[in-house]
Design an enzyme around this catalytic site. Structure first.
Site, PDB file in Angstrom:
ATOM      1  N   LEU A 258       0.840  -1.204   0.000  1.00  0.00           N
ATOM      2  CA  LEU A 258       0.000   0.000   0.000  1.00  0.00           C
ATOM      3  C   LEU A 258       0.874   1.252   0.000  1.00  0.00           C
ATOM      4  O   LEU A 258       1.879   1.322   0.715  1.00  0.00           O
ATOM      5  CB  LEU A 258      -0.924   0.003   1.226  1.00  0.00           C
TER       6      LEU A 258
ATOM      7  N   GLY B 268       2.522  -9.545   6.084  1.00  0.00           N
ATOM      8  CA  GLY B 268       2.924  -8.783   7.258  1.00  0.00           C
ATOM      9  C   GLY B 268       2.781  -7.304   6.991  1.00  0.00           C
ATOM     10  O   GLY B 268       3.008  -6.841   5.868  1.00  0.00           O
ATOM     11  N   GLY B 269       2.398  -6.536   8.023  1.00  0.00           N
ATOM     12  CA  GLY B 269       2.221  -5.103   7.840  1.00  0.00           C
ATOM     13  C   GLY B 269       1.227  -4.811   6.737  1.00  0.00           C
ATOM     14  O   GLY B 269       0.120  -5.346   6.718  1.00  0.00           O
ATOM     15  N   ASP B 270       1.617  -3.962   5.778  1.00  0.00           N
ATOM     16  CA  ASP B 270       0.755  -3.669   4.631  1.00  0.00           C
ATOM     17  C   ASP B 270       1.226  -4.411   3.386  1.00  0.00           C
ATOM     18  O   ASP B 270       0.880  -4.044   2.275  1.00  0.00           O
ATOM     19  CB  ASP B 270       0.704  -2.162   4.369  1.00  0.00           C
ATOM     20  N   GLU B 271       2.013  -5.458   3.595  1.00  0.00           N
ATOM     21  CA  GLU B 271       2.541  -6.248   2.486  1.00  0.00           C
ATOM     22  C   GLU B 271       1.588  -7.401   2.183  1.00  0.00           C
ATOM     23  O   GLU B 271       1.334  -8.257   3.028  1.00  0.00           O
ATOM     24  CB  GLU B 271       3.932  -6.787   2.821  1.00  0.00           C
TER      25      GLU B 271
END
Length: 267
Positions: free
Chosen positions: A142, A182-185
């Site tokens: 993102l 993970g995260g915005d991945e």
């Protein structure tokens, strides 16, 4: 005495007949003592015929103390079988549900409900095992997501991730696999798909995310950068194909359309 004895045996017989349902259900549970439950099911049928024979005997003879004791044992035995089979079924089903829930939690992202990194790796490895198989890996990130967390807080950032995951899942083909790494991945695998066809899917994802997302009292449009790599052309292992897609995504961030198919010169 005859009526009471027959009633006791009929009560036990009712318990045996009722136990057929949970026992049959346990017989149909794959890889769970199938032969043992099948043996019990056959024994219950034998007991039913024995109970019917004893009732017939009671109808045609005088009832004494011994017959009443046996009738009482038959009553207790039938109800015992029913209670045990019913409790066994409930215990097994509860354990199965618990195992399934734990398996789901271990292989899915808690926030978005998408498959997590572990399940995503497993799915790619499965695709690689098939000879002459082609698929595409999409790595997605993102744009400026950190700014959303910093401006609106992590709770709103989590809400945005949930909306993004739902929208991505909505536009994907049925056999596609989306995951949060993970995260915005995020990542997607498109089985039996070439890079040019994956480009169309990636465009659909970007278009879906152009719709406003409510964040606090504001409406946001979330941009997403997508890199595409094709197996086995751009990598013949899980690690190499994902690395190629990641490199393409890095280059996509510099492009105006935020979309890039891996090219050999990138590596």
């Amino acid at each position: 005495m005859n009526i009471l004895a027959i009633f006791l045996v009929l009560t036990g017989l009712t318990g045996l007949i009722a136990s057929l349902v949970p026992t049959h259900q346990m017989c149909n549970i794959p890889d769970h003592q199938h032969k043992g439950w099948l043996l019990l099911l056959n024994l219950i049928f034998m007991f039913i015929f024995g109970y019917l024979g004893y009732i017939w005997m009671l109808i045609n003879r005088e009832i004494g103390t011994l017959e009443m004791i046996v009738a009482t044992i038959f009553c207790g035995g039938g109800m015992f079988v029913f209670v045990i089979t019913k409790m066994s079924r409930e215990t097994i089903f509860t354990l199965q549900n618990t195992i399934q829930a734990k398996h789901y939690q271990a292989h899915h992202d808690q926030l978005t409900g998408l498959p997590n990194r572990n399940l995503f790796y497993e799915e790619i490895d499965k695709l690689i095992t098939f000879d002459d198989n082609k698929f595409c890996c999409l790595m997605m990130d993102l744009n400026d997501f950190k700014m959303i967390n910093d401006t609106f807080g992590h709770a709103e950032g989590d809400h945005v991730l949930q909306i993004v995951a739902q929208r991505i899942s909505r536009v994907l083909p049925k056999d596609a696999i989306a995951a949060r790494l993970g995260g915005d991945e995020l990542s997607v695998v498109l089985p039996s798909t070439l890079a040019q066809d994956s480009f169309i899917v990636a465009r659909a994802i970007q278009d879906e995310l152009l719709k406003d997302i409510t964040c606090g009292n504001h409406s946001l449009v979330i941009g997403i950068s997508i890199g595409i790599a094709e197996y086995p052309k751009d990598g013949d292992t899980r690690k190499s194909i994902m690395k190629s897609a990641d490199i393409a995504m890095y280059h996509a961030k510099k492009h105006e359309n935020h979309l890039q198919i891996f090219a050999a010169h990138m590596g």
